[in-house]
Design an enzyme around this catalytic site. Structure first.
Site, PDB file in Angstrom:
ATOM      1  N   ASP A  38      42.281  29.631  39.666  1.00 28.99           N
ATOM      2  CA  ASP A  38      42.392  30.980  39.117  1.00 28.99           C
ATOM      3  C   ASP A  38      41.741  30.990  37.746  1.00 28.99           C
ATOM      4  O   ASP A  38      41.849  30.014  36.993  1.00 28.99           O
ATOM      5  CB  ASP A  38      43.865  31.404  39.007  1.00 28.99           C
ATOM      6  N   THR A  89      41.102  43.473  45.813  1.00 32.01           N
ATOM      7  CA  THR A  89      40.016  44.420  46.089  1.00 32.01           C
ATOM      8  C   THR A  89      40.548  45.815  45.771  1.00 32.01           C
ATOM      9  O   THR A  89      41.025  46.536  46.652  1.00 32.01           O
ATOM     10  CB  THR A  89      39.555  44.339  47.559  1.00 32.01           C
ATOM     11  N   CYS A 264      47.968  47.851  49.112  1.00 26.02           N
ATOM     12  CA  CYS A 264      47.476  47.983  50.489  1.00 26.02           C
ATOM     13  C   CYS A 264      47.391  49.430  50.950  1.00 26.02           C
ATOM     14  O   CYS A 264      46.315  49.997  51.051  1.00 26.02           O
ATOM     15  CB  CYS A 264      48.370  47.194  51.450  1.00 26.02           C
TER      16      CYS A 264
END
Length: 428
Positions: A38, A89, A264
């Site tokens: 990360d 995303t 989501c």
């Protein structure tokens, strides 16, 4: 032509250690060498100390992953053969897909990519993104050729933050690969950790499409119920009573009205509509559902304001307590929370808003939304109370404790019916 790595010699790198990447790295790290990577050095330091701020992985589970090491140094990726990309995303301010994290992660992988390596993407995207957007970055950065020197796969994440019953191993996994041989390899790799089994899709594009419609379907269904809730409110009919009655039929789907945020459901449909419009198709139903769900914060506030006016509560200068800020109950995840819509709308009316959420990291709330959550609400202080998130702690408080925060005359709006039927003045 390079051979794909054998399972025995596979060394995995998981790129991005958030809600998706960390549980994945831990499960693989119990069985084989894994590098959890990360770019956030503070995140790496916390994990090395055995702490997960997302609360998805317990310290004991981190300790079990004896073959897992954490790093923010690209050099530690050089000996890996499989790279699993699990970065966010998001969408931008104009609700367009923002592939920046995905492109940057692909550049990182490209710099260490070797002949025979495989790059697997788990991030939610529109159909075609892996091969049309990510692979060219890998080729350009590495100087290698796709499906000749290196290969790709796609296995969409199905993590449900805060859910302690449906964990990574117990959720069936969709897999795919850029060649039949790679597809079989990717499927075999995930079968090592997924006890629920896998489903090998016929192509990467099929796997991408399957993922993005999972949440689009839920979004459209919730939009329908939200619209019905608004209709039944006008008709003076209790929505929950209607849903309970309709739910006695075996094939009635048990959706409930509410705010639709998170990483989501509130985001993925925009990836699909973006691709649809790019190829000349106007997705009417999907966009209509999005408009309804994005408007629910404004609807809740309008109902609250009307109720305050009817009770002769001065709106401008009033004080309202919003209970809950996370996008869902019993987890600290603030990504794309739509509770913010309620806060902003109330502030537009000149109302002083205080936000209380025992799950929230105050620093993150300030950084992401400019909101400073209070430590604890004050008694008999508020003209309005919006119970926005169904945290277990709020449910256990009970209606009397929640109403004790209100003035003698106040309005309580329980969005998710946390306190039970007829306990609040308004519910969705």
């Amino acid at each position: 032509m390079p051979m794909t790595p054998s399972l025995e010699r596979t060394r995995i790198a998981v790129i991005g250690l958030g809600y998706v990447g960390l549980p994945l790295a831990v499960e693989f790290g119990k069985r084989r060498p894994v590098t959890g990577f990360d770019i956030d050095s503070h995140r790496i330091a916390e994990l090395q100390a055995g702490k997960d701020r997302t609360l998805e992985v317990a310290p004991s589970e981190l300790a079990e992953a004896s073959s897992l090491r954490f790093s923010s140094d690209e050099a530690d990726l050089c000996d890996c053969t499989v790279f699993i990309v699990t970065v966010p995303t998001p969408i931008d301010a104009h609700k367009r897909p923002d592939l920046t994290p995905l492109i940057k992660a692909s550049e990182t992988v490209g710099r260490v990519l070797k002949p025979g390596d495989i790059v697997i993407y788990e991030s939610t995207v529109y159909p075609g993104a892996t091969e049309e957007d990510c692979v060219p970055v890998l080729e350009r950065t590495s100087g290698l050729r796709f499906n000749l020197d290196f290969f790709a796969g796609y296995s969409p994440e199905r993590i449900n933050p805060g859910d302690k019953d449906h964990r990574l191993p117990s959720i069936k996994k969709v897999t795919s690969g850029s060649t039949p041989e790679v597809a079989e390899y990717v499927d075999a790799l995930y079968r090592e950790i997924i006890t629920a089994g896998t489903h090998k899709a016929e192509s990467i594009r099929v796997a991408e499409a399957a993922k993005v419609i999972e949440n689009t379907q839920r979004d459209v269904n919730i939009a329908l119920i939200n619209e019905l809730a608004m209709l039944f409110n006008r008709m003076g009919i209790d929505t929950e009573a209607v849903l309970q009655a309709a739910g006695t039929k075996w094939n009635f789907l048990p959706f409930r009205p509410g705010l639709v945020g998170g990483h989501c459901i509130g985001v993925d449909p925009y990836y699909l509509t973006h691709k649809a419009q790019a190829i000349g198709h106007h997705p009417e139903m999907i966009l209509a559902g999005r408009r309804i769900n994005d408007s629910m914060g404004s609807y809740v506030v309008s109902q609250l304001i009307k109720a305050m006016i009817k009770r002769r509560i001065q709106v401008e200068g009033a004080q309202v307590l919003v209970m809950g800020l996370t996008f869902k109950e019993n987890c600290p995840d603030l990504r794309n929370t739509r509770v913010v819509d309620i806060v902003r709308e109330l502030e537009d009316y000149g109302i002083a808003v205080e936000v209380y959420d025992p799950w929230v990291d105050a620093v993150e709330a300030r950084r992401e939304y400019g909101i400073d959550p209070i430590v604890e609400p004050k008694r008999e202080r508020y003209d309005g109370i919006v119970l926005a998130v169904a945290h277990r702690a709020f449910r256990e408080m009970g209606v009397e404790a929640v109403r004790s925060y209100g003035r003698k005359t106040h309005v309580l709006y329980d969005i998710k019916r946390v306190l039970g039927r007829n306990a609040a003045d308004f519910c969705l």
